[in-house]
Enzyme design. Structure first.
Site, PDB file in Angstrom:
ATOM      1  N   HIS A  37       0.843  -1.209   0.000  1.00 28.02           N
ATOM      2  CA  HIS A  37       0.000   0.000   0.000  1.00 28.02           C
ATOM      3  C   HIS A  37       0.872   1.251   0.000  1.00 28.02           C
ATOM      4  O   HIS A  37       0.562   2.243  -0.668  1.00 28.02           O
ATOM      5  CB  HIS A  37      -0.891   0.034   1.250  1.00 28.02           C
ATOM      6  CG  HIS A  37      -1.900  -1.054   1.321  1.00 28.02           C
ATOM      7  ND1 HIS A  37      -1.840  -2.064   2.255  1.00 28.02           N
ATOM      8  CD2 HIS A  37      -3.001  -1.311   0.563  1.00 28.02           C
ATOM      9  CE1 HIS A  37      -2.866  -2.882   2.088  1.00 28.02           C
ATOM     10  NE2 HIS A  37      -3.580  -2.450   1.067  1.00 28.02           N
ATOM     11  N   LYS A 149      -1.174  -6.913  -7.866  1.00 28.80           N
ATOM     12  CA  LYS A 149      -1.557  -8.213  -7.305  1.00 28.80           C
ATOM     13  C   LYS A 149      -3.016  -8.522  -7.630  1.00 28.80           C
ATOM     14  O   LYS A 149      -3.367  -9.636  -7.944  1.00 28.80           O
ATOM     15  CB  LYS A 149      -1.330  -8.242  -5.793  1.00 28.80           C
ATOM     16  CG  LYS A 149      -1.597  -9.627  -5.222  1.00 28.80           C
ATOM     17  CD  LYS A 149      -1.094  -9.773  -3.811  1.00 28.80           C
ATOM     18  CE  LYS A 149      -1.972  -9.053  -2.827  1.00 28.80           C
ATOM     19  NZ  LYS A 149      -3.340  -9.620  -2.741  1.00 28.80           N
TER      20      LYS A 149
END
Ligand code: PAF
Length: 284
Positions: A37, A149
């Site tokens: 993140h 991802k």
């Protein structure tokens, strides 16, 4: 870092920034933040004047109720990480703020929804599409950052962006991995010690697959090799291994006919469902 729980004060703040010609980069998350993140926050900080992160565990995208209950919620730690990364704004709304009523909308994404994650997580992408659209309306960003991802999620959001004319710049940021190759994920914290070690085998199978595919150009043989490799680990239960065109997830037969190919995997390690992927050409 400014923290907002409600929509109106957040929008007033962002409007004042826009009025000053400052552009806005947006990183939507469900919290339990990790370096993956933070790489999105960093990418946004390079390209925008203001970076806003949202943290909201969206119940509408969980097809498995246990998964929703067990999803890690770590707001105080998340705030510390965002502050350390010099994120400018955090939006962390409650369920009441995001969903005064449960949405009834269902969205059909066609093929994109019938493959890979769509097959195993009924209604998941409608849930993602609704929350992402609401957040786009609320934040009105210039650029939005997603992780590679969740490649299929990125393509779904791209479809919404195009077909609903949000016209935002969407950026897909490469996967950040642990030292042993495990893709960073909020779900990794649910793995016990042994499972955590085993989980690195998913990446191992992707690299074995990539090498094999580059040498043999044989998709069928590559998928078999990956499945065979993983079958040696009792803790791992593979849901799918797919080799697809990275732009539309269509199945690949001849790798030479595609600009970019992704090897994708979803598997349970113990009771934790993980996904990962690797790109065939150049980047990974
Ligand atoms: O990738 C996620 O964390 C979520 O699916 C997202 C995009 C924040 C929507 O809830």
């Amino acid at each position: 870092m400014r923290i907002f729980e409600d929509i109106n004060p957040l929008q007033a703040f962002l409007r004042s920034k826009k009025a000053n010609q400052e552009n806005i980069g947006f990183v939507p998350t469900m919290g339990a933040l990790h370096q993956g993140h933070i790489s999105l926050i960093n990418a946004s900080k390079v390209e925008n004047d203001i970076t806003i992160c949202s943290i909201y565990v969206n119940p509408e995208q969980f097809s498995n109720p246990t998964d929703l209950v067990k999803y890690p919620r770590l707001l105080q730690e998340d705030i510390k990480m965002l502050e350390a990364a010099s994120c400018d704004v955090l939006f962390c709304p409650s369920d009441k703020v995001m969903y005064p009523e449960r949405p009834k909308l269902k969205i059909d994404f066609g093929f994109l929804e019938t493959t890979m994650e769509g097959k195993f997580r009924q209604g998941h992408f409608t849930g993602v599409a609704i929350i992402v659209s609401k957040l786009f309306h609320i934040v009105n960003p210039d650029r939005v950052y997603f992780g590679q991802k969740d490649l299929q999620q990125f393509l779904i959001v791209k479809q919404i962006n195009n077909e609903l004319s949000f016209n935002l710049q969407l950026q897909c940021v490469p996967i950040v991995r642990e030292q042993d190759g495990l893709a960073m994920s909020s779900r990794n914290s649910r793995l016990d010690k042994k499972e955590r070690l085993t989980a690195a085998q998913l990446y191992q199978s992707l690299t074995i697959g990539k090498q094999n595919l580059l040498v043999t150009e044989n998709v069928f043989d590559t998928k078999n090799k990956m499945a065979h490799y993983l079958s040696a680990f009792n803790d791992i239960r593979v849901e799918y291994i797919e080799i697809v065109d990275a732009a539309d997830l269509n199945v690949v037969n001849d790798i030479t006919q595609h600009e970019q190919v992704a090897l994708c995997i979803a598997a349970y390690v113990g009771n934790v469902r993980l996904i990962d992927n690797i790109l065939l050409f150049n980047i990974d």
